[in-house]
Design an enzyme around this catalytic site. Structure first.
Site, PDB file in Angstrom:
ATOM      1  N   GLU B 318       7.954 -25.788  -7.892  1.00  0.00           N
ATOM      2  CA  GLU B 318       7.637 -24.505  -7.244  1.00  0.00           C
ATOM      3  C   GLU B 318       8.517 -24.372  -6.007  1.00  0.00           C
ATOM      4  OE1 GLU B 318       3.482 -25.754  -6.845  1.00  0.00           O
ATOM      5  OE2 GLU B 318       2.914 -24.188  -8.253  1.00  0.00           O
ATOM      6  N   CYS B 414      -5.112 -21.071  -5.688  1.00  0.00           N
ATOM      7  CA  CYS B 414      -4.715 -20.925  -4.288  1.00  0.00           C
ATOM      8  C   CYS B 414      -4.408 -19.475  -3.937  1.00  0.00           C
ATOM      9  CB  CYS B 414      -3.523 -21.811  -3.983  1.00  0.00           C
ATOM     10  SG  CYS B 414      -2.116 -21.561  -5.048  1.00  0.00           S
TER      11      CYS B 414
END
Lengths: 647, 647
Positions: B318, B414
């Site tokens: 990521e 998240c």
């Protein structure tokens, strides 16, 4: 049923001697560099290269020394591919020392064979009780297939049948344990190749058992209940591809073979299966299987193939993805997969001599196959990208599988020996014949003997390819009535044909100019193929190539390299109006014809360091663009490369 | 040392009431949809959504029920982000029932706290003996950071200090066990956020210990001998990123922080660290740290940011990749990372009010942040691509992380609560002040109270953004001498400014029009910002955007969707000469201004089914191209989308 009368077969390698400036050079590199180097690698004697363990495994399995199995579960296949390459090498050039080395290896291999014929070092060393328990992943039938191909080739080349007989015994062993009959495992290869191999074996032995086993492997594959599924439950092995979209199609086993119409999953596996399908269809005359082969051919070559003949769009599963998905920089394009496409194309040609098959075969051979090896024959690509930014290969994990320079050897060393065996046997792809006609598919300078109506005709073929399009064919000896068919390549917009000096108006049938006559010594055919530089476009559904062209000339795809054009290749443009000049460059990259054109470099007229700004007219500076043949890229250090260039 | 006099701070949320048609709608969606939905999700009461286990974990840890820990090691942080969002929500609109629910959750959380202050349910449930033994991967300090931010926000919103005191005790606990002193672990957060959180805590407590701990986390990070390396050896945990190029830079821990000049590794971690760096630099006046913040700012915003404010070019880790590497279709662009960029930008604005910071903050907010949520507030993107072909998201494993439609909830959830807390507190990004001047960074309709020279000034701000550029500011009450600074957005090519009806010629300083006077009730400022449709180009080093433009208008980036333009968006072209028309569409996508232009569709004039053919002129058919705001894409079913369009 298919019309078996149209089938053609390749020449035996001893009927042909290649003397071509281009391909013979490649063959000499295989003989002088690749085969000796690979022998050292297989014996773990190359400093700095990944360890192979391959020969050692056979020695351990034969009880000649103590030790553990080393390497991939398919390590045996490297020896097989090397032996197959040696077989072809011995046909090209006698070499008693090499033959003795190969005989020695064969002795070791055969010493490892078990009393019941079983022969796979991974299980011989690690425990025979587990043999044939994980056909999905553990490559026993793959190693069997490659070793069988080696055995047949070595038998043809030397007349020696030691390995051939060993593999016949191994085939018997497999046939006793695997098959549709009660009490046998209803399995098939996790990695295909045995299908083709069994057909080659059958064509030597004429033993129906070998044909039946090949046919069974294809018929059973992907049938419900799925063998791999049951096997996985039984042996508790993790199904690595569980959470991918392709799942069992990774192995081309998600559906019965005759219901597979798209090329899916692991590209090498797929190409080998397709080759096996074409083989079995030809030998059995099974029309449904021939239709499957044709559907898969269309899928690969009309929707899922790079312009270089590379196949496999994604490194995840080394796999096909979906129609027209051909990213240039995250491509897989494994050398072995392009080789597999050559196998498939030749087998399609055998079922029907159509130039479209030969076009693809030629495309792969001259581009995506030989790009896999450095010009000096010592380094190899596994992945053959069409666009490279070296920094991305290092820092974008999506492109880490793409290397900007060829490597010496690989832990998983499938590609180098595969290249060696293909290059050494390239003659098998030139010509096929069926007794009434000889089809010349590839124009490679050679002396060859074809059979027309049972009469042998000695021919000499001269060719300027891939640099110019002059083809000369002459009858050296013999006299025979029949057809010589000359391919008009798909890239050729015009040609002139003369027989014994007189122009002949011929209309190609299925892409072949067919000349039928009583051929006599001294007969000459000249075929001059126009070979203009051509801007090629991809089908408009190929997103990655929209607005861009690839430059080709004859069979060769060209590319831009940083070495000639500087960095930032994406800033270069090739206007439609730019004229090309072809330059013969004997000193460049082993001697190539390079191409130049007046292109444009979009200069950096950016103000300041903003990442985004209102668009302005870019400053367009003229720049001479230099294109080199794609196969020769990455022989001058690390740098950017691109096949497709913006217009 | 930095000049601390220039520092500005955001308004407290109770000094501001947003009434803006655009942002207030988003806030209402958070209040009415997101917060209630997420409470259900945290309690595992949403049918069909991934289980959370978050509240349950606290109950188990508190001994209120039996059970096992469920979910990610950082599951606690979802409760924290939800509580922080609730705190802001209560500032926006009193809600006794919601407050009671939040108080209840806080009770449960505090009941789980250990006698020494420790508070992380993963280790409380699974064994406290292992606590603080894997700072690299197990997110204890991350959960601490988020819960501390929640505690501060809840204290500000409600005056209640239960959670605040709990987190002070937890900070003490951490301080006893982690730090540079002999006998403590020289560790720091594997996932940053505690740095920012501790500064927020310090600004409430004024306890130097909290500042010292924040500073220590930054100073120690990446120093040799590397703590994560030693810790990994000690606990025997596998280093997942061992074979990547970024290795410990995944955690921004491969080098000391002051030697980090490029944004590297996991983008959310990096953005949170940068925010913490800017905070600590501001509070301590540490010039070297301020230089690091500035270098990292330049790296992100000038070389590694998408035009939407998305950051993170690769799904592997990521992460950031390298300069100008901004692929549109394999992008990561996590919603949380764009949110982190907003945090960082606001903190840079605090250290120096320069419009370049506000430009990026606005870019991210209006595009890459709110694209993360569906217009009805019920579905979320984790990944925010700039180009989508739905088939590729399914069949290209390199793009499987890109979803063509928003999801209800995530196992790793998240992003949704992070969006909720940001949207509910968007007022904190509008204005910063330092007692002498109030800087208006974002034009969001609101009533607000600024402080000039110790005098309160009640202002009313009206704005037509993002649809038109009329800004109206009036003094409602109070009288004060000082400067009101109005930002001229980077996208604005011209403006007219009037104070009390008279034109004012002002030259922007650092992008702000500074109006200094004695402000009196009734004073009015009108700022009319030109907001033409603009074709934006990317820096010429961005390979993926070469030959393409993005369409923007004001702060909004626009995109093409299949719903308006049909499939095959890559075949569309927007000639430089095409004029745009803006259409107010109240019924479209919740009310947007859509843009149309006369573009071109390159028709499929391909002959037959060949994959490659000599290039020909494509048939160019006129087609009206319709652009919608990027944030609103994927609200009308699954289809192609593209931000960048060929010229």
């Amino acid at each position: 049923m298919m019309d078996q009368n149209v089938y053609t077969r390749p020449l035996a390698l001893d009927k042909l001697r290649i003397s071509d400036g281009f391909w013979h050079e490649y063959q000499l590199r295989v003989l002088d560099k690749v085969i000796p180097y690979q022998w050292e690698a297989l014996n773990d004697r190359v400093p700095g290269a990944d360890k192979s363990g391959c020969v050692s495994n056979f020695e351990v399995a034969a009880g000649l020394k103590q030790g553990a199995f080393y390497g991939c579960v398919f390590q045996d296949s490297d020896a097989a591919k090397w032996l197959e390459a040696v077989a072809y090498a011995l046909t090209l050039r006698p070499d008693p020392a090499l033959e003795a080395t190969a005989d020695g290896l064969i002795s070791t291999i055969c010493a490892a064979q078990q009393p019941d014929g079983y022969l796979d070092t991974y299980y011989i060393i690690n425990g025979l009780d587990k043999r044939f328990s994980n056909l999905r992943d553990n490559h026993e039938l793959y190693c069997f297939g490659h070793m069988t191909e080696a055995a047949v080739a070595y038998y043809h080349a030397t007349g020696k049948d030691t390995l051939l007989n060993a593999m016949i015994r191994y085939a018997d062993c497999i046939d006793r344990e695997i098959g549709p009959e009660e009490g046998k495992k209803r399995g098939y290869p996790g990695h295909e190749v045995a299908e083709m191999a069994l057909i080659r074996l059958y064509e030597v032995t004429k033993d129906e058992k070998h044909l039946r086993l090949a046919k069974y492997f294809i018929d059973e594959r992907g049938r419900e209940p799925l063998y791999f599924d049951e096997e996985g439950r039984k042996n508790g092995s993790r199904f690595y591809w569980e959470h991918t979209h392709f799942r069992y199609q990774y192995y081309q086993a998600g559906r019965p073979v005759r219901r597979q119409h798209d090329a899916e999953g692991h590209a090498v596996r797929a190409a080998y299966l397709m080759s096996g399908i074409a083989d079995v269809a030809r030998v059995t005359g099974d029309g449904t299987l021939a239709e499957t082969a044709r559907a898969l051919w269309d899928s690969v070559t009309k929707r899922r193939m790079y312009i270089t003949g590379a196949i496999g769009s994604s490194h995840v599963g080394e796999s096909f993805t979906f129609d027209y998905d051909l990213p240039n920089d995250t491509v897989y394009g494994e050398t072995c997969a392009a080789i597999g496409l050559v196998f498939f194309a030749r087998r399609m040609l055998e079922t029907a001599p159509k130039a479209e098959y030969a076009d693809v075969m030629e495309r792969a051979l001259y581009n995506g196959v030989i790009s896999g090896m450095s010009l000096d024959g010592t380094r190899f690509f596994y992945v053959n990208p069409l666009e490279v930014l070296p920094e991305a290969c290092e820092k974008d994990e999506n492109k880490r599988h793409v290397r900007p320079e060829r490597q010496k050897w690989f832990g998983c060393a499938c590609c180098p020996p595969n290249l060696a065996r293909l290059l050494a046997s390239v003659g098998q792809y030139m010509v096929t014949q069926n007794g009434r006609a000889a089809f010349i598919h590839l124009y490679i300078g050679a002396e060859l003997e074809v059979d027309l109506g049972g009469q042998a005709l000695q021919l000499k073929l001269g060719s300027g390819l891939p640099w110019h399009g002059a083809v000369r064919l002459s009858v050296q000896a013999g006299s025979a009535e029949g057809t010589i068919a000359l391919r008009v390549p798909g890239w050729c917009p015009g040609w002139t044909l003369k027989v014994n000096g007189s122009s002949v108006e011929a209309i190609p049938e299925d892409g072949y100019l067919k000349l039928s006559r009583l051929w006599q010594p001294g007969d000459t055919v000249t075929l001059d193929l126009a070979m203009p530089v051509t801007r090629m476009a991809a089908h408009p559904s190929v997103r990655e190539d929209v607005g861009r062209v690839a430059v080709t000339r004859g069979p060769l795809v060209y590319c831009l390299e940083q070495a000639d054009n500087g960095p930032g290749l994406h800033r270069l443009r090739l206007p439609r109006s730019a004229a090309f000049t072809a330059h013969e460059e004997p000193g460049l990259l082993g001697g190539v014809t390079a191409l130049t054109a007046e292109g444009i470099r979009e200069e950096d007229t950016w103000d300041g360091d903003a990442l985004y700004a209102p668009v302005r007219d870019a400053k367009q500076s003229p720049q001479t663009l230099t294109f080199i043949p794609y196969y020769a890229w990455a022989n001058r250090g690390v740098g950017e490369m691109s096949v497709w260039v913006r217009e």
